[in-house]
Design an enzyme around this catalytic site. Structure first.
Site, short mmCIF file in Angstrom:
data_model
loop_
_atom_site.label_atom_id
_atom_site.label_comp_id
_atom_site.label_asym_id
_atom_site.label_seq_id
_atom_site.Cartn_x
_atom_site.Cartn_y
_atom_site.Cartn_z
N LYS A 1 0.85 -1.19 0.00
CA LYS A 1 0.00 0.00 0.00
C LYS A 1 0.88 1.24 0.00
O LYS A 1 1.50 1.57 1.00
CB LYS A 1 -0.90 0.04 1.24
CG LYS A 1 -1.98 1.10 1.08
CD LYS A 1 -2.40 1.73 2.38
CE LYS A 1 -1.55 2.88 2.83
NZ LYS A 1 -1.59 4.10 1.99
N GLU B 1 9.56 0.98 10.79
CA GLU B 1 10.58 2.03 10.61
C GLU B 1 9.86 3.35 10.82
O GLU B 1 9.06 3.77 9.98
CB GLU B 1 11.16 1.97 9.18
CG GLU B 1 11.85 0.66 8.84
CD GLU B 1 13.09 0.42 9.68
OE1 GLU B 1 13.73 1.40 10.11
OE2 GLU B 1 13.41 -0.75 9.95
N CYS C 1 13.28 10.95 7.64
CA CYS C 1 13.26 10.46 9.02
C CYS C 1 14.61 10.64 9.71
O CYS C 1 14.67 10.86 10.91
CB CYS C 1 12.86 8.99 9.03
SG CYS C 1 13.88 7.99 7.94
N GLU D 1 9.56 15.77 15.78
CA GLU D 1 10.14 15.61 14.45
C GLU D 1 9.64 16.79 13.60
O GLU D 1 8.42 17.01 13.49
CB GLU D 1 9.63 14.29 13.87
CG GLU D 1 10.27 13.92 12.58
CD GLU D 1 9.80 12.55 12.09
OE1 GLU D 1 8.63 12.21 12.24
OE2 GLU D 1 10.65 11.84 11.52
#
Ligand code: NAD
Length: 488
Positions: A178, A253, A287, A389
């Protein structure tokens, strides 16, 4: 200027070797211009289940192929990706926004995983273990787990999938992928390459759609045995909860909050250049990008000058235009989120040294999702920008005096994905790197990730690893057979 390629694919779910129109249709747009690129149909629940069942059917056949044959097919995928890298990269830039050279690099990086796992396929060694009873022995085998449900983000829409698909196929698994809502086109565009390389129909299915809907369908289908996600930590938490209903393996992850530590003996010009490259790469939507820049107080003024010079000379714009260093963010909402973090920091006492609005010179960018690369100084550990983040081209500079203090502050986050240390004394760099609670550290290097090494986060940054010899284990079960020892 590069152009968007003509489509050689159909914007529909790819199931059992063909594109099959889905249910709901959604517009995919170019984030640099705001203009629509395609209407993509999402897979219905029935299609997702059909895709899972098709992958389950072909699993029996695929796992029985020799490791060499599976490996050769993977290496052919790598070759095809490299042969088609120009149109693929132009499509990737149009859909995701990253500058064309970065899109080319993503195709090459993706191909490197198919090469690597194409080779690793033939190294799935088991072992024979001596039994405590003299006339018996143990055989330990690694076997493909079954159908894998793969869920990927929009920042590296091909590479994040390539890491998973290559390892899954090498292990002998089949998979249903997906892609992210914002970037389904590159996924649908590579579908025929898998077929051309010799992957049997059904072994890789592609089902665009909403994450929560498809994540739940994966989690509840008995044929899916492992869920592998690259995405935010909150999505990882939701998927883990869904997976717990039927005890599926998860491989996650997730997000990061990487420290970037400048030691007083660092080559400051080099470190400033590497930092700007890292923060302009995919406009900071990475990331492993640097989130907190800890600079020793002896060198902070000089370092800020060097970063300011480099950041203000960057060309921000449409990634299809030659010479652009940094593109737009993925959508306007991302600009609002990053802008809120910057505003909060300024109100709490941070100072803005650079805000590079070079994209404003081109009127074609007016409807694009641009956010200015920004250098902030006087940032403090308790500001939201240092705790969350950022996912944008912001460079927040914090100061430190003491080495042990900087390691402690760098580790004071629930995340543990990546870290960077820049310095002249390599023993000290190494000691500081070892002290960081993260999955990977670059010493005097901005991009340490390669197919040859295991990459994965610790703490809330993830579970498991991708790449290296470890990456394939996410898709393997271990079985022990205890049997009588043959006699001659
Ligand atoms: P996201 O978590 O919003 O989405 C990632 C994928 O998960 C998408 O395909 C989305 O549709 C799907 N999803 C969303 N909700 C879901 C749910 N409840 N169940 C199942 N699937 C769901 O992340 P994003 O905004 O696309 O990407 C950015 C995030 O990804 C950042 O946090 C970044 O750090 C992280 N990321 C991590 C790595 C890594 O290797 N650790 C690499 C790239 C990105």
């Amino acid at each position: 200027m590069k152009t968007v390629p003509d489509f050689w694919f159909e914007p529909h779910p790819w199931i059992n070797g063909s594109w099959q129109p889905g249910s709901e249709s959604v517009t995919v747009s170019n984030p640099a211009t705001g203009s629509p690129l395609a209407q993509v149909t999402r897979a219905s629940a029935a299609q997702v289940n059909l895709a899972i069942e098709g992958a389950a059917k072909v699993f029996t056949e695929w796992r029985q192929r020799s490791a060499v044959e599976r490996g050769n097919i993977l290496k052919r995928i790598a070759t095809l990706l490299l042969e088609r890298k120009d149109p693929l990269a132009r499509l990737l830039t149009a859909e995701q926004g990253k500058p064309y050279p970065q899109a080319v690099a993503e195709i090459e990086y993706s191909a490197s995983f198919f090469q690597w796992f194409g080779e690793e396929a033939r190294r799935l060694y088991g072992r024979v273990v001596p039994h405590p009873e003299a006339d018996r022995e143990f055989i330990i085998e690694h076997k493909p787990i079954g159908v894998a449900g793969l869920i990927t983000p929009w920042n590296f829409p091909l590479a994040q999938a390539a890491k998973k698909i290559s390892a899954a196929l090498a292990a002998g698994c089949t998979a249903v992928w997906k892609p992210a809502e914002a970037t389904p086109l590159i996924a649908l565009a590579v579908a025929p390459l898998f077929r051309e390389a010799g992957v049997p129909d059904g072994a890789i299915q592609i089902v665009p759609g909403r994450g929560s809907v498809i994540g739940n369908l994966f989690a509840d289908h008995p044929a899916v045995r492992v869920l592998s996600l690259t995405g935010s930590t909150s999505t990882g938490s939701s998927l883990m909860a869904a997976a717990s209903r039927s005890i599926k393996r998860v491989s996650l992850e997730l997000g990061g909050n990487a420290p970037f530590i400048i030691l007083p003996d660092a080559d400051l010009a080099f470190a400033a250049e590497q930092l700007c490259r890292l923060k302009l790469f995919v406009s900071g939507q990475v990331c492993v990008t640097a989130n907190r820049i800890f600079v020793h107080s002896d060198v902070v003024a000089k370092f800020i000058d060097l970063v300011a010079q480099r950041l203000s000379s960057a060309h921000v714009g449409n990634g299809l235009i030659d010479g652009v260093d940094s593109g737009p963010l993925i959508h306007q909402h991302a600009c609002t989120e990053v802008g809120t973090l910057v505003e909060q920091s300024l109100q709490a006492g941070a100072r803005c040294v650079v805000s590079n609005r070079s994209y404003e010179a081109d009127r074609g960018n007016a409807a694009g999702a641009f956010y200015p690369p920004t250098l902030l100084t006087d940032v403090k550990d308790d500001m939201p920008i240092a705790q969350q983040e950022i996912f944008g081209p912001i460079i927040p500079v914090l100061q430190y005096i003491d080495y042990s203090d900087v390691v402690q502050r760098a580790n004071a986050t629930p995340y543990g994905l990546a870290g960077y240390v820049f310095g002249g004394d390599i023993s000290r760099c190494r000691a500081i790197a070892s002290g960081l609670d993260v999955g990977i550290v670059g010493v005097n290097e901005w991009r340490p990730l390669k197919a040859e090494i295991p990459f994965g986060g610790v703490k809330q940054s993830g579970i498991g690893a991708e790449g290296g010899e470890e990456g394939i284990r996410e898709f393997l079960d271990t079985q022990v057979i205890s049997l009588p020892k043959p006699k001659y």
